[in-house]
Scaffold this motif. Structure first.
Motif, PDB file in Angstrom:
ATOM      1  N   GLY A 141       9.359 -11.570   0.754  1.00 16.05           N
ATOM      2  CA  GLY A 141       9.969 -10.943  -0.415  1.00 16.05           C
ATOM      3  C   GLY A 141       9.808  -9.436  -0.448  1.00 16.05           C
ATOM      4  O   GLY A 141      10.216  -8.785  -1.418  1.00 16.05           O
ATOM      5  N   ALA A 142       9.239  -8.863   0.615  1.00 19.25           N
ATOM      6  CA  ALA A 142       8.998  -7.420   0.649  1.00 19.25           C
ATOM      7  C   ALA A 142      10.299  -6.648   0.861  1.00 19.25           C
ATOM      8  O   ALA A 142      11.186  -7.088   1.593  1.00 19.25           O
ATOM      9  CB  ALA A 142       8.003  -7.076   1.756  1.00 19.25           C
ATOM     10  N   CYS A 143      10.377  -5.485   0.242  1.00 20.03           N
ATOM     11  CA  CYS A 143      11.569  -4.651   0.319  1.00 20.03           C
ATOM     12  C   CYS A 143      11.397  -3.549   1.368  1.00 20.03           C
ATOM     13  O   CYS A 143      10.310  -2.999   1.536  1.00 20.03           O
ATOM     14  CB  CYS A 143      11.861  -4.008  -1.034  1.00 20.03           C
ATOM     15  SG  CYS A 143      12.210  -5.199  -2.344  1.00 20.03           S
ATOM     16  N   THR A 144      12.474  -3.232   2.053  1.00 20.18           N
ATOM     17  CA  THR A 144      12.521  -2.143   3.029  1.00 20.18           C
ATOM     18  C   THR A 144      13.748  -1.290   2.734  1.00 20.18           C
ATOM     19  O   THR A 144      14.500  -1.565   1.800  1.00 20.18           O
ATOM     20  CB  THR A 144      12.587  -2.703   4.458  1.00 20.18           C
ATOM     21  OG1 THR A 144      13.739  -3.575   4.562  1.00 20.18           O
ATOM     22  CG2 THR A 144      11.323  -3.493   4.811  1.00 20.18           C
TER      23      THR A 144
ATOM     24  N   ARG B  13       0.816  -1.219   0.000  1.00 20.72           N
ATOM     25  CA  ARG B  13       0.000   0.000   0.000  1.00 20.72           C
ATOM     26  C   ARG B  13       0.847   1.264   0.000  1.00 20.72           C
ATOM     27  O   ARG B  13       0.303   2.363  -0.112  1.00 20.72           O
ATOM     28  CB  ARG B  13      -0.940   0.007   1.207  1.00 20.72           C
ATOM     29  CG  ARG B  13      -2.017  -1.077   1.169  1.00 20.72           C
ATOM     30  CD  ARG B  13      -3.092  -0.815   2.224  1.00 20.72           C
ATOM     31  NE  ARG B  13      -2.528  -0.824   3.573  1.00 20.72           N
ATOM     32  CZ  ARG B  13      -2.529  -1.884   4.372  1.00 20.72           C
ATOM     33  NH1 ARG B  13      -3.048  -3.034   3.954  1.00 20.72           N
ATOM     34  NH2 ARG B  13      -2.013  -1.812   5.582  1.00 20.72           N
ATOM     35  N   GLY B  14       2.160   1.130   0.163  1.00 14.86           N
ATOM     36  CA  GLY B  14       3.016   2.307   0.041  1.00 14.86           C
ATOM     37  C   GLY B  14       3.832   2.693   1.249  1.00 14.86           C
ATOM     38  O   GLY B  14       4.589   3.677   1.194  1.00 14.86           O
ATOM     39  N   THR B  15       3.739   1.959   2.363  1.00 13.97           N
ATOM     40  CA  THR B  15       4.552   2.294   3.533  1.00 13.97           C
ATOM     41  C   THR B  15       5.986   1.827   3.325  1.00 13.97           C
ATOM     42  O   THR B  15       6.222   0.675   2.958  1.00 13.97           O
ATOM     43  CB  THR B  15       3.981   1.643   4.809  1.00 13.97           C
ATOM     44  OG1 THR B  15       2.662   2.139   5.051  1.00 13.97           O
ATOM     45  CG2 THR B  15       4.850   1.978   6.022  1.00 13.97           C
ATOM     46  N   GLN B  16       6.929   2.732   3.569  1.00 18.92           N
ATOM     47  CA  GLN B  16       8.352   2.420   3.469  1.00 18.92           C
ATOM     48  C   GLN B  16       8.910   2.284   4.887  1.00 18.92           C
ATOM     49  O   GLN B  16       8.822   3.224   5.678  1.00 18.92           O
ATOM     50  CB  GLN B  16       9.094   3.539   2.723  1.00 18.92           C
ATOM     51  CG  GLN B  16       8.472   3.937   1.398  1.00 18.92           C
ATOM     52  CD  GLN B  16       8.953   3.058   0.251  1.00 18.92           C
ATOM     53  OE1 GLN B  16       9.415   1.944   0.460  1.00 18.92           O
ATOM     54  NE2 GLN B  16       8.838   3.558  -0.963  1.00 18.92           N
ATOM     55  N   TYR B  17       9.481   1.135   5.202  1.00 16.32           N
ATOM     56  CA  TYR B  17      10.083   0.910   6.520  1.00 16.32           C
ATOM     57  C   TYR B  17      11.559   1.254   6.451  1.00 16.32           C
ATOM     58  O   TYR B  17      12.277   0.759   5.581  1.00 16.32           O
ATOM     59  CB  TYR B  17       9.877  -0.538   6.961  1.00 16.32           C
ATOM     60  CG  TYR B  17       8.433  -0.845   7.299  1.00 16.32           C
ATOM     61  CD1 TYR B  17       7.975  -0.774   8.602  1.00 16.32           C
ATOM     62  CD2 TYR B  17       7.529  -1.172   6.293  1.00 16.32           C
ATOM     63  CE1 TYR B  17       6.642  -1.030   8.908  1.00 16.32           C
ATOM     64  CE2 TYR B  17       6.193  -1.427   6.579  1.00 16.32           C
ATOM     65  CZ  TYR B  17       5.759  -1.359   7.891  1.00 16.32           C
ATOM     66  OH  TYR B  17       4.436  -1.602   8.189  1.00 16.32           O
ATOM     67  N   VAL B  18      12.007   2.105   7.395  1.00 13.79           N
ATOM     68  CA  VAL B  18      13.368   2.632   7.344  1.00 13.79           C
ATOM     69  C   VAL B  18      14.052   2.439   8.691  1.00 13.79           C
ATOM     70  O   VAL B  18      13.473   2.742   9.746  1.00 13.79           O
ATOM     71  CB  VAL B  18      13.373   4.131   6.980  1.00 13.79           C
ATOM     72  CG1 VAL B  18      14.811   4.654   6.902  1.00 13.79           C
ATOM     73  CG2 VAL B  18      12.643   4.377   5.667  1.00 13.79           C
TER      74      VAL B  18
END
Length: 310
Positions: free
Chosen positions: A117-120, A95-100
């Motif tokens: 397989g999700a990218c952060t 949905r567009g949340t970027q984890y940093v």
């Protein structure tokens, strides 16, 4: 500019002044900042007990934020790996949340990559980077802004002269050039990654580009951990190893010249995988943001190294 959700999945926030400065600086940059209800909780050394921190992670996933930014690293996430809400986290990224984050956040990032397989994004933490008593680093802020705006397409840095010589000696025919294409970028904190070896939460990536950093670790301990990655085959299975900052340690008279460069030279002697240093990432003010799990291209010519993922 964006909606940023601050949460604390690892160690307790002790430096409240840095925490407040970080929030104010993000707001001054135009961001809408929401702080998780338990961001300043404390239970022994942790930001709340395990259940509290798991609940905070779930709230971050449900927040709808553009960016979910950790308050700090430390220690605590490896305890939570069996119970992380992987599906909810992956959906939030879709949905567009970027984890940093960085440091202990490596456990979260690699486990999420392994399971979904999700990218952060490997990048700054609130207190250490935005809440510094000095002016936050311009390059770090610019890279963060590029990530927020979806404009970040890559990064580059100048290699130390020794790296160019090492590439020439490795392959005289190719001189000091290197081209890696369609490789998964992954990695993070060396100590945290080594603690995940042999578990289902370390992704079995072959043909990737592995980046590593660490802090407060003496060179012999860094070598010991790199040895573990070497003996498990992880090092040899990569197309390149990128070493960021390894800092805040002290050598002693007992070392008799054993230093960080000794470790780098030793690693190069044990693997055919190119080992590049100087990556601007780690527990240092000047850090780029790196997309963990994304396919990249790595190009090296002379002392110029470039990564592309746009």
């Amino acid at each position: 500019m964006s909606y940023i959700y601050i949460f604390s999945p690892s160690s307790a926030v002790r430096d409240k002044a840095a925490f407040r400065r970080g929030i104010k600086r993000l707001q001054k940059l135009g961001h809408d900042v929401e702080v998780d209800a338990d961001a300043l909780s404390s239970h022994t050394r942790f930001a709340g007990d395990d259940a509290t921190r798991l609940a905070a992670i779930s709230r971050a996933a449900a927040s709808g934020a553009d960016v979910a930014l950790i308050s700090r690293g430390g220690y605590g996430l490896t305890r939570l790996l069996p119970d992380l809400p992987y599906k909810a986290l992956a959906r939030s990224i879709e949905r567009g949340t970027q984890y940093v984050g960085l440091s202990d956040f490596t456990a979260f990032q690699l486990a999420l990559l392994s399971k979904t397989g999700a990218c952060t994004w490997a990048g700054p933490a609130l207190g250490e980077d935005f809440g510094t008593s000095e002016t936050p680093d311009d390059i770090m802020e610019a890279c963060f802004d590029d990530m927020v705006c979806g404009q970040g397409e890559g990064s580059g840095w100048r290699l130390p002269k020794g790296d160019e010589l090492a590439l020439v000696s490795r392959s005289p025919a190719a001189a000091s050039e290197l081209a890696v294409r369609n490789a998964c970028l992954w990695g993070g904190n060396l100590t945290v990654m080594c603690s995940m070896v042999g578990t289902p939460w370390l992704p079995p990536i072959k043909g990737g580009v592995l980046f590593l950093e660490d802090v407060n670790e003496h060179p012999y301990r860094i070598e010991r951990q790199l040895t573990q990655l070497l003996h498990t085959g992880i090092i040899d299975q990569q197309k390149a190893i990128l070493l960021g900052a390894f800092n805040r340690f002290q050598v002693s008279p007992h070392d008799r010249g054993f230093k960080l460069q000794t470790v780098v030279d030793w690693l190069r002697s044990k693997t055919k995988t190119p080992v590049l240093t100087g990556l601007p990432f780690g527990h240092v003010p000047t850090k780029v943001l790196l997309p963990v799990g994304r396919k990249i291209e790595l190009l090296v010519q002379g002392r110029d190294a470039l990564m592309f993922w746009g």
